[in-house]
Design an enzyme around this catalytic site. Structure first.
Site, PDB file in Angstrom:
ATOM      1  N   LEU A 209       0.858  -1.201   0.000  1.00 52.74           N
ATOM      2  CA  LEU A 209       0.000   0.000   0.000  1.00 52.74           C
ATOM      3  C   LEU A 209       0.883   1.235   0.000  1.00 52.74           C
ATOM      4  O   LEU A 209       1.755   1.354   0.858  1.00 52.74           O
ATOM      5  CB  LEU A 209      -0.861   0.036   1.272  1.00 52.74           C
ATOM      6  N   HIS A 210       0.672   2.134  -0.955  1.00 55.04           N
ATOM      7  CA  HIS A 210       1.458   3.370  -0.911  1.00 55.04           C
ATOM      8  C   HIS A 210       0.749   4.575  -1.516  1.00 55.04           C
ATOM      9  O   HIS A 210       1.266   5.678  -1.487  1.00 55.04           O
ATOM     10  CB  HIS A 210       2.798   3.172  -1.621  1.00 55.04           C
ATOM     11  N   ARG A 211      -0.460   4.379  -2.060  1.00 56.95           N
ATOM     12  CA  ARG A 211      -1.167   5.526  -2.659  1.00 56.95           C
ATOM     13  C   ARG A 211      -1.510   6.542  -1.584  1.00 56.95           C
ATOM     14  O   ARG A 211      -2.070   6.170  -0.538  1.00 56.95           O
ATOM     15  CB  ARG A 211      -2.498   5.085  -3.278  1.00 56.95           C
TER      16      ARG A 211
END
Ligand code: UD1
Length: 366
Positions: A209-211
């Protein structure tokens, strides 16, 4: 003929590797092409940058603009100023940008404005339709001033035609990220976490997850992770944490003891984990392409995708960002009902070669 190849962030490194190799192969055949590899410095940590150059055998960059982190405008500005300086010292004949990161947009603008330098956009034409994503703005701006589009899908071609791009500037060549994957598949390596977390083939999940939309908001990240942990029903979860996400993770009120947290992983180790996983849960775009090719079930925590073929042809399913969609998807996965998928057209490992051959033809290099 001097070509600049721009690389700024982790996914760029994976996409440019085969292009540099294809150019070097032509050089060995005596074709007069020179290239400068320009690292913008957008990603600078060893684990986000150097490890990829080493594992993927990418030549050492000729220049590093050392732009570093910052707000969108700060980063864009620093990269543009650095690249413009380089171009004013010695302009190139063609600037190749890849993907959708801030470096992609910044360097295409600088090249165009310095001397109307030709710009080629590898992975041009894809669109999520979501203007809240910085990547979508990067795609739209880059494509508005790109001369040659090297595309990954018919959807991208159609998107470009809709904006008035003539067919003779669109080259449907496939996916250089998949060139790298095919080349590296035989070299994928078990990461240390395999033993330390006692992982077993197809009995664990990989999470990334990095958005900004998912990880910059504490409540959102907490709700998503909480639901993933619950729905996994005790199955091991391996979570290599992106620097952006790491900043938020320590402040969560959540029991993360069932998740195996890890630092960002090198390419060969990460893709080994993906290849052997039961499924991948992610908000990345590139990973949905890799899972499609490796036929690993993939759940995407986004409301849209610029890579629709990963859903229509591949193993990806868009769950959206509402945590309620996670439990039913896991149920389907555990019931063995996930689609098997197929590999999209032209994703055959030969894309970079096609790109370089096309450039040689376009510029009449002899
Ligand atoms: C960027 C890309 C995104 C891509 C992702 C892959 C843009 C707009 N976004 O997002 O499309 O999917 O890379 O990783 O270009 N940081 C470090 N070390 C680094 C790099 C970054 O600690 O080597 C930290 C910085 O503090 C920064 C944060 O991570 O604030 C985010 O980095 P940034 O380059 O702004 O965007 P990404 O979220 O990595």
């Amino acid at each position: 003929m001097l070509i600049d190849i721009i690389a700024g962030a982790r996914p760029n490194f994976i996409k440019i590797a085969p292009i540099t190799h294809a150019i070097m192969a032509k050089q060995n055949e005596g074709v007069p092409i020179e290239f400068r590899l320009v690292h913008t410095g957008q990603h600078y940590d060893k684990k986000m940058s150097h490890d990829f150059f080493e594992q993927l055998n990418i030549p050492t960059p000729h220049y590093n603009l050392e732009a570093g982190s910052g707000t969108q405008a700060e980063q864009t500005g620093k990269i543009m100023v650095g690249y413009e300086k380089l171009l004013m010292e010695r302009p190139c004949d063609l600037c190749i940008v890849v993907g959708d990161v801030t470096s992609t947009m910044a360097c295409s603008i600088a090249a165009k404005k310095v001397n109307n330098i030709k710009v080629a956009h590898v992975e041009g034409g894809i669109r999520s339709g979501d203007w809240t994503m910085p990547e979508e703005i990067n795609r739209i701006v880059t494509d508005a001033i790109t001369d040659y589009f090297f595309t990954t899908s018919e959807t991208a071609n159609a998107n470009l035609r809709k904006t008035g791009v003539a067919d003779d500037r669109i080259f449907f060549v496939g996916n250089t990220m998949i060139d790298t994957l095919f080349k590296q598949l035989p070299r994928l390596t078990k990461p240390p976490i395999w033993d330390s977390a006692a992982l077993k083939d197809k009995e664990y999940l990989v999470l990334t997850l990095h958005r900004p939309a998912n990880v910059d908001d504490k409540d959102k990240l907490e709700a998503l992770l909480g639901q993933i942990i619950e729905s996994a029903n005790g199955m091991a979860i391996v979570f290599p944490v992106h620097p952006r996400t790491a900043k938020m993770l320590s402040s969560l009120n959540l029991d993360l003891s069932t998740i195996h947290l890890a630092e960002p992983m090198p390419y060969l180790e990460f893709n080994y984990l993906v290849q052997h996983a039961k499924a991948v849960v992610t908000d990345s775009g590139g990973i949905t392409e890799e899972t499609t090719v490796m036929r690993v079930p993939c759940m995407t925590l986004r409301d849209n995708t610029e890579r629709p073929e990963t859903c229509t042809v591949g193993t990806n399913e868009l769950l959206g960002t509402n945590p309620d969609a996670i439990a039913p998807a896991f149920k389907k996965l555990f019931a063995g009902e996930w689609k098997k998928g197929a590999i999209p057209e032209m994703w055959d490992g030969k894309t970079a070669e096609r790109i370089v051959n096309q450039i040689i033809q376009l510029f009449n290099i002899k």
